[in-house]
Write a protein that holds these residues in place. Structure first.
Motif, PDB file in Angstrom:
ATOM      1  N   PRO A  29       0.801  -1.231   0.000  1.00 50.17           N
ATOM      2  CA  PRO A  29       0.000   0.000   0.000  1.00 50.17           C
ATOM      3  C   PRO A  29       0.833   1.281   0.000  1.00 50.17           C
ATOM      4  O   PRO A  29       0.426   2.286  -0.572  1.00 50.17           O
ATOM      5  CB  PRO A  29      -0.831  -0.096   1.285  1.00 50.17           C
ATOM      6  CG  PRO A  29      -0.877  -1.535   1.616  1.00 50.17           C
ATOM      7  CD  PRO A  29       0.409  -2.121   1.105  1.00 50.17           C
ATOM      8  N   LEU A  30       1.998   1.246   0.623  1.00 52.68           N
ATOM      9  CA  LEU A  30       2.835   2.443   0.663  1.00 52.68           C
ATOM     10  C   LEU A  30       3.788   2.548  -0.530  1.00 52.68           C
ATOM     11  O   LEU A  30       4.539   3.507  -0.649  1.00 52.68           O
ATOM     12  CB  LEU A  30       3.621   2.503   1.975  1.00 52.68           C
ATOM     13  CG  LEU A  30       2.743   2.710   3.215  1.00 52.68           C
ATOM     14  CD1 LEU A  30       3.597   2.737   4.472  1.00 52.68           C
ATOM     15  CD2 LEU A  30       1.921   3.980   3.105  1.00 52.68           C
ATOM     16  N   GLY A  31       3.737   1.564  -1.402  1.00 54.63           N
ATOM     17  CA  GLY A  31       4.477   1.657  -2.658  1.00 54.63           C
ATOM     18  C   GLY A  31       5.949   1.345  -2.578  1.00 54.63           C
ATOM     19  O   GLY A  31       6.727   1.808  -3.413  1.00 54.63           O
ATOM     20  N   ILE A  32       6.360   0.553  -1.593  1.00 55.96           N
ATOM     21  CA  ILE A  32       7.788   0.228  -1.518  1.00 55.96           C
ATOM     22  C   ILE A  32       8.057  -1.271  -1.659  1.00 55.96           C
ATOM     23  O   ILE A  32       9.203  -1.694  -1.503  1.00 55.96           O
ATOM     24  CB  ILE A  32       8.439   0.782  -0.233  1.00 55.96           C
ATOM     25  CG1 ILE A  32       7.879   0.130   1.010  1.00 55.96           C
ATOM     26  CG2 ILE A  32       8.338   2.289  -0.171  1.00 55.96           C
ATOM     27  CD1 ILE A  32       8.696   0.426   2.253  1.00 55.96           C
ATOM     28  N   ARG A  39      -0.071   8.674  -4.454  1.00 62.43           N
ATOM     29  CA  ARG A  39      -0.374   7.342  -5.003  1.00 62.43           C
ATOM     30  C   ARG A  39      -0.632   6.330  -3.899  1.00 62.43           C
ATOM     31  O   ARG A  39      -1.516   5.481  -4.019  1.00 62.43           O
ATOM     32  CB  ARG A  39       0.758   6.878  -5.913  1.00 62.43           C
ATOM     33  CG  ARG A  39       0.791   7.654  -7.208  1.00 62.43           C
ATOM     34  CD  ARG A  39       1.953   7.240  -8.077  1.00 62.43           C
ATOM     35  NE  ARG A  39       2.027   8.086  -9.252  1.00 62.43           N
ATOM     36  CZ  ARG A  39       2.242   7.622 -10.473  1.00 62.43           C
ATOM     37  NH1 ARG A  39       2.404   6.334 -10.680  1.00 62.43           N
ATOM     38  NH2 ARG A  39       2.291   8.461 -11.485  1.00 62.43           N
ATOM     39  N   ALA A  40       0.133   6.418  -2.812  1.00 60.48           N
ATOM     40  CA  ALA A  40      -0.090   5.509  -1.685  1.00 60.48           C
ATOM     41  C   ALA A  40      -1.464   5.749  -1.064  1.00 60.48           C
ATOM     42  O   ALA A  40      -2.200   4.807  -0.774  1.00 60.48           O
ATOM     43  CB  ALA A  40       1.009   5.682  -0.634  1.00 60.48           C
ATOM     44  N   PHE A  41      -1.832   7.018  -0.877  1.00 63.32           N
ATOM     45  CA  PHE A  41      -3.137   7.339  -0.294  1.00 63.32           C
ATOM     46  C   PHE A  41      -4.275   6.870  -1.203  1.00 63.32           C
ATOM     47  O   PHE A  41      -5.279   6.330  -0.732  1.00 63.32           O
ATOM     48  CB  PHE A  41      -3.270   8.840  -0.036  1.00 63.32           C
ATOM     49  CG  PHE A  41      -2.289   9.379   0.969  1.00 63.32           C
ATOM     50  CD1 PHE A  41      -1.811   8.613   2.017  1.00 63.32           C
ATOM     51  CD2 PHE A  41      -1.821  10.674   0.864  1.00 63.32           C
ATOM     52  CE1 PHE A  41      -0.900   9.106   2.943  1.00 63.32           C
ATOM     53  CE2 PHE A  41      -0.911  11.195   1.776  1.00 63.32           C
ATOM     54  CZ  PHE A  41      -0.457  10.408   2.819  1.00 63.32           C
ATOM     55  N   LEU A  61      -4.727   3.169  -0.964  1.00 64.62           N
ATOM     56  CA  LEU A  61      -5.426   2.814   0.271  1.00 64.62           C
ATOM     57  C   LEU A  61      -6.914   3.134   0.193  1.00 64.62           C
ATOM     58  O   LEU A  61      -7.740   2.379   0.686  1.00 64.62           O
ATOM     59  CB  LEU A  61      -4.789   3.528   1.461  1.00 64.62           C
ATOM     60  CG  LEU A  61      -3.408   3.016   1.845  1.00 64.62           C
ATOM     61  CD1 LEU A  61      -2.784   3.919   2.903  1.00 64.62           C
ATOM     62  CD2 LEU A  61      -3.470   1.587   2.340  1.00 64.62           C
ATOM     63  N   ALA A  62      -7.248   4.240  -0.423  1.00 66.27           N
ATOM     64  CA  ALA A  62      -8.655   4.609  -0.553  1.00 66.27           C
ATOM     65  C   ALA A  62      -9.401   3.622  -1.452  1.00 66.27           C
ATOM     66  O   ALA A  62     -10.568   3.298  -1.203  1.00 66.27           O
ATOM     67  CB  ALA A  62      -8.779   6.019  -1.116  1.00 66.27           C
TER      68      ALA A  62
END
Length: 134
Positions: free
Chosen positions: A23-26, A117-119, A122-123
């Motif tokens: 979700p946080l893109g890492i 993008r991470a937010f 998550l949405a």
């Protein structure tokens, strides 16, 4: 910390890494996790740091150091917040390391885009609601 406790705490941290790195893109970054049983540094207020991160953003490489005895005393909520906090460093480190004003603006924009993008992820892909005991 005994081997069995060390392994259990490592598994506890890994649960939150797995939950949050996509979700946080890492997730696609090269991630190195160093599982420590000796203190790794000083955190806020002179306390031992539970975790530390070194980011090589140009190469999408990150080294996480996890001080397991320090994390073992944390509640689940505090541990999850710590894991997410350390991962957030990955997203902003590029802007932090900018050298000039022009350079800083470009890096700030890229970091903002990573967060956006991470937010959005998550949405669009919310976690299942966890039921509380009791």
């Amino acid at each position: 910390m005994k081997d069995k406790e060390f392994a259990a705490e490592k598994k506890r941290v890994q649960k939150y890494i797995k939950k949050w790195d996509l979700p946080l893109g890492i997730r696609w970054w090269e991630q190195i996790h160093d599982w420590c049983d000796e203190p790794i540094g000083e955190g806020e207020g002179g306390l031992e740091a539970g975790a530390q991160v070194t980011v090589e953003w140009k190469y999408c490489r990150v080294i996480f150091q996890w001080y397991l005895p320090g994390l073992a005393v944390m509640s689940e909520e505090s541990l999850e917040r710590t894991v997410v906090h350390e991962m957030a460093h990955v997203l902003i480190e590029e802007a932090v390391q900018a050298r000039t004003k022009d350079d800083a603006q470009d890096h700030k924009e890229r970091c903002t885009e990573l967060l956006a993008r991470a937010f959005l992820y998550l949405a669009r892909n919310p976690f299942p609601v966890e039921k509380k005991n009791g």
